[in-house]
Motif scaffolding. Structure first.
Motif, mmCIF file in Angstrom:
data_model
loop_
_atom_site.group_PDB
_atom_site.id
_atom_site.type_symbol
_atom_site.label_atom_id
_atom_site.label_comp_id
_atom_site.label_asym_id
_atom_site.label_seq_id
_atom_site.Cartn_x
_atom_site.Cartn_y
_atom_site.Cartn_z
ATOM 1 N N ILE A 174 35.113 9.584 2.453
ATOM 2 C CA ILE A 174 36.243 8.822 1.912
ATOM 3 C C ILE A 174 36.260 8.872 0.385
ATOM 4 O O ILE A 174 37.332 8.980 -0.235
ATOM 5 C CB ILE A 174 36.179 7.366 2.423
ATOM 6 C CG1 ILE A 174 36.516 7.333 3.924
ATOM 7 C CG2 ILE A 174 37.133 6.463 1.630
ATOM 8 C CD1 ILE A 174 36.364 5.971 4.562
ATOM 9 N N TYR A 175 35.086 8.844 -0.243
ATOM 10 C CA TYR A 175 35.014 8.809 -1.709
ATOM 11 C C TYR A 175 34.579 10.150 -2.323
ATOM 12 O O TYR A 175 34.123 10.184 -3.463
ATOM 13 C CB TYR A 175 34.061 7.693 -2.156
ATOM 14 C CG TYR A 175 34.749 6.356 -2.245
ATOM 15 C CD1 TYR A 175 35.487 6.022 -3.375
ATOM 16 C CD2 TYR A 175 34.678 5.449 -1.206
ATOM 17 C CE1 TYR A 175 36.124 4.795 -3.464
ATOM 18 C CE2 TYR A 175 35.313 4.229 -1.274
ATOM 19 C CZ TYR A 175 36.042 3.909 -2.410
ATOM 20 O OH TYR A 175 36.684 2.694 -2.494
ATOM 21 N N MET A 176 34.760 11.232 -1.560
ATOM 22 C CA MET A 176 34.347 12.550 -2.056
ATOM 23 C C MET A 176 34.986 12.856 -3.410
ATOM 24 O O MET A 176 36.215 12.789 -3.564
ATOM 25 C CB MET A 176 34.742 13.626 -1.039
ATOM 26 C CG MET A 176 34.480 15.051 -1.498
ATOM 27 S SD MET A 176 32.759 15.377 -1.934
ATOM 28 C CE MET A 176 31.949 15.093 -0.351
ATOM 29 N N GLY A 177 34.140 13.155 -4.416
ATOM 30 C CA GLY A 177 34.611 13.527 -5.748
ATOM 31 C C GLY A 177 34.966 12.371 -6.646
ATOM 32 O O GLY A 177 35.327 12.585 -7.809
ATOM 33 N N ARG A 178 34.847 11.157 -6.162
ATOM 34 C CA ARG A 178 35.188 9.984 -6.988
ATOM 35 C C ARG A 178 34.299 8.789 -6.621
ATOM 36 O O ARG A 178 34.754 7.646 -6.586
ATOM 37 C CB ARG A 178 36.677 9.635 -6.830
ATOM 38 C CG ARG A 178 37.086 9.466 -5.387
ATOM 39 C CD ARG A 178 38.596 9.412 -5.192
ATOM 40 N NE ARG A 178 38.901 9.216 -3.786
ATOM 41 C CZ ARG A 178 39.059 8.020 -3.216
ATOM 42 N NH1 ARG A 178 38.986 6.921 -3.945
ATOM 43 N NH2 ARG A 178 39.317 7.914 -1.932
#
Length: 519
Positions: A116-120
């Protein structure tokens, strides 16, 4: 510009004067192929909007324009009143548009929270990933959707339904206010569909605009407040769902009035062509017994996991049985030998046509003739002329839409692939046809043509055992309905007595209705 306000307030919607998204007169061509001629769509906050159309109508191209995958050749897109144009998916995402595909694209070896929070990912004061904060945020997102999933859970092994929930949670974490659900229910069981619908209604009630794409018309009436219909690359109709009937929607989609969507053949059943007695496979199904007569369509209904496809595979000889007998036209069938089943006059069209019914890289003609290649051999070689002639005959009879029979069968639409599988087995001249989920994943026009083919077959004296999860299809086509629950037949319902309520009651194990073996 459309300025309806009344629909925004119904069923919990949030009243706003301004559409959430407007696409006006969008066009897109690929060389000489005009995939989208006049794509127009208006989505309002607090509303589920169904986008319908046959395969090739332009729906996928329109969705890819909204998602930033394709840059349109012409037309105008507005988000909350402001003109926008997306050159990349990231730009569409930043504008609040999220697309939930039929098969989600996730990293299977990472956790739900990491996907869900990939890259952030949130960082702590030392610049490291703050897993506690990320897990808290994701847990709150999942709880708000009413699902019981742990943020730390690795994605691998999760069902398609749970993977879709993760994509929806990701969209919410990005503050998406336009959610496009592209055929999200195709691979889901009935309880999973109901959960998805509950989530979609929650999103609607929060003020999101939900675009829902499906081939299942009963889902449209269960979920959507408005319908847009596309045909041949253009919008041809839109209206509130409450003002429409299934018949009207089908007529608009295919561009002609259908005398009836389900062309049920009125045939007096003849001799018993398929007789099953005491069929048992430990841990899968037990004591299965029924008859199917010439000129009769018998539906095998039930929830996913009830054992319907397993019974079909056992009858055909793909899977072994521990007990039981099968007869074809009064003669015992040698169990466990598919070749013997074919010689006896039995044909099986499997549920998964792409994996089990077709060789996608081979030609349409080769796939259509695969079951009878022995008849086509001359001087030790397969006659290409005879092969094409056979494929052409069945293609004409089943109204196959294919420009070149030598093209790979994988280039055809889902509905036309189903016709090739059906033609392949009909070429064997069967007395009994078992067809598993005959219209799964195909558009409404192709469905009508498959139903017409089945009606023609029973008029010709064939016996058909149809496995289907679509209750309107079961009620529309079957002479009798056998319902399975946890590996047993719990009901044998005559056409005149069949209803969705009775079938579902039996499928849930709450009824035992007339368990006879004959019509």
């Amino acid at each position: 510009m459309e300025t309806r306000v009344e629909s925004n307030a119904r069923e919990g919607g949030t009243a706003r004067l301004e559409p959430r998204l407007e696409l006006q007169h969008a066009s897109k061509s690929f060389g000489r192929v005009r995939a989208l001629i006049d794509g127009s769509l208006t989505l309002w906050p607090g509303e589920v909007h169904a986008l319908l159309g046959e395969n090739g109508a332009g729906k996928s191209t329109l969705v890819k324009i909204l998602a930033g995958v394709y840059l349109p050749d012409g037309g105008e897109l507005r988000i909350d009143g402001a003109a926008r144009q997306f050159a990349t998916p990231a730009q569409a995402r930043d504008a609040g548009i999220a697309v939930i595909y039929q098969e989600p694209m996730l990293f299977f070896d990472l956790s739900i929270a990491e996907n869900i929070y990939m890259g952030r990912q949130p960082l702590d004061r030392f610049g490291r990933i703050d897993y506690d904060a990320m897990h808290r945020d994701v847990a709150a997102l999942l709880a708000s959707l009413g699902v019981d999933l742990k943020p730390e859970r690795v994605v691998r092994g999760l069902s398609i339904a749970d993977q879709q929930v993760i994509e929806i949670a990701k969209a919410l974490s990005l503050n998406a206010n336009v959610l496009v659900m592209d055929e999200p229910t195709a691979a889901l069981s009935l309880p999973e569909v109901e959960r998805l619908f509950t989530i979609a209604r929650k999103l609607r009630d929060r003020g999101a605009a939900v675009l829902f794409i499906t081939h299942r018309l009963e889902e449209v009436f269960a979920l959507a407040q408005h319908v847009t219909i596309m045909r041949d690359g253009a919008k041809v109709f839109d209206a509130p769902t409450s003002a429409l009937t299934t018949r009207e929607i089908v007529a608009k989609m295919v561009g002609r009035d259908l005398a009836t969507f389900y062309p049920k053949a009125e045939v007096q059943p003849g001799e018993v062509l398929l007789r099953v007695r005491g069929l048992t496979r430990r841990g899968v199904f037990k004591d299965i017994a029924f008859d199917v007569r010439a000129g009769e369509i018998v539906a095998l209904a039930g929830l996913v996991g009830a054992g319907r496809s397993e019974v079909a595979r056992a009858i055909f000889g793909i899977d072994a049985c521990d007990a039981g007998e099968v007869q074809i036209a009064g003669k015992p069938l040698r169990m466990g030998e598919p070749a013997a089943a074919v010689r006896a006059g039995l044909a099986l069209v499997p549920e998964d046509r792409r994996q089990q019914g077709l060789a996608l890289e081979l030609s349409i003609a080769r796939n259509a003739s695969m079951t009878v290649l022995g008849r086509l051999v001359r001087f030790g070689l397969i006659s290409a002329g005879r092969e094409s002639q056979l494929a052409g005959q069945w293609g004409t009879r089943l109204r196959l839409k294919a420009g070149d029979l030598n093209a790979p069968v994988g280039t055809l639409s889902g509905g036309n692939q189903q016709k090739v599988v059906l033609g392949k087995w009909l070429a064997t001249g069967p007395k009994v046809l078992i067809i598993d989920e005959p219209t799964r994943g195909i558009d409404v026009g192709a469905k009508a043509e498959v139903y017409g083919a089945l009606a023609e077959l029973v008029r010709g004296g064939m016996a058909v055992l149809m496995i289907s999860s679509e209750l309107p299809e079961v009620l529309g086509m079957a002479d009798r309905v056998l319902v399975m629950h946890e590996g047993r037949i719990t009901a044998d319902i005559a056409r005149a007595d069949a209803s969705e309520e009775r079938i579902m009651s039996a499928a849930l194990g709450q009824a035992n209705i007339h368990l006879g073996h004959a019509a």
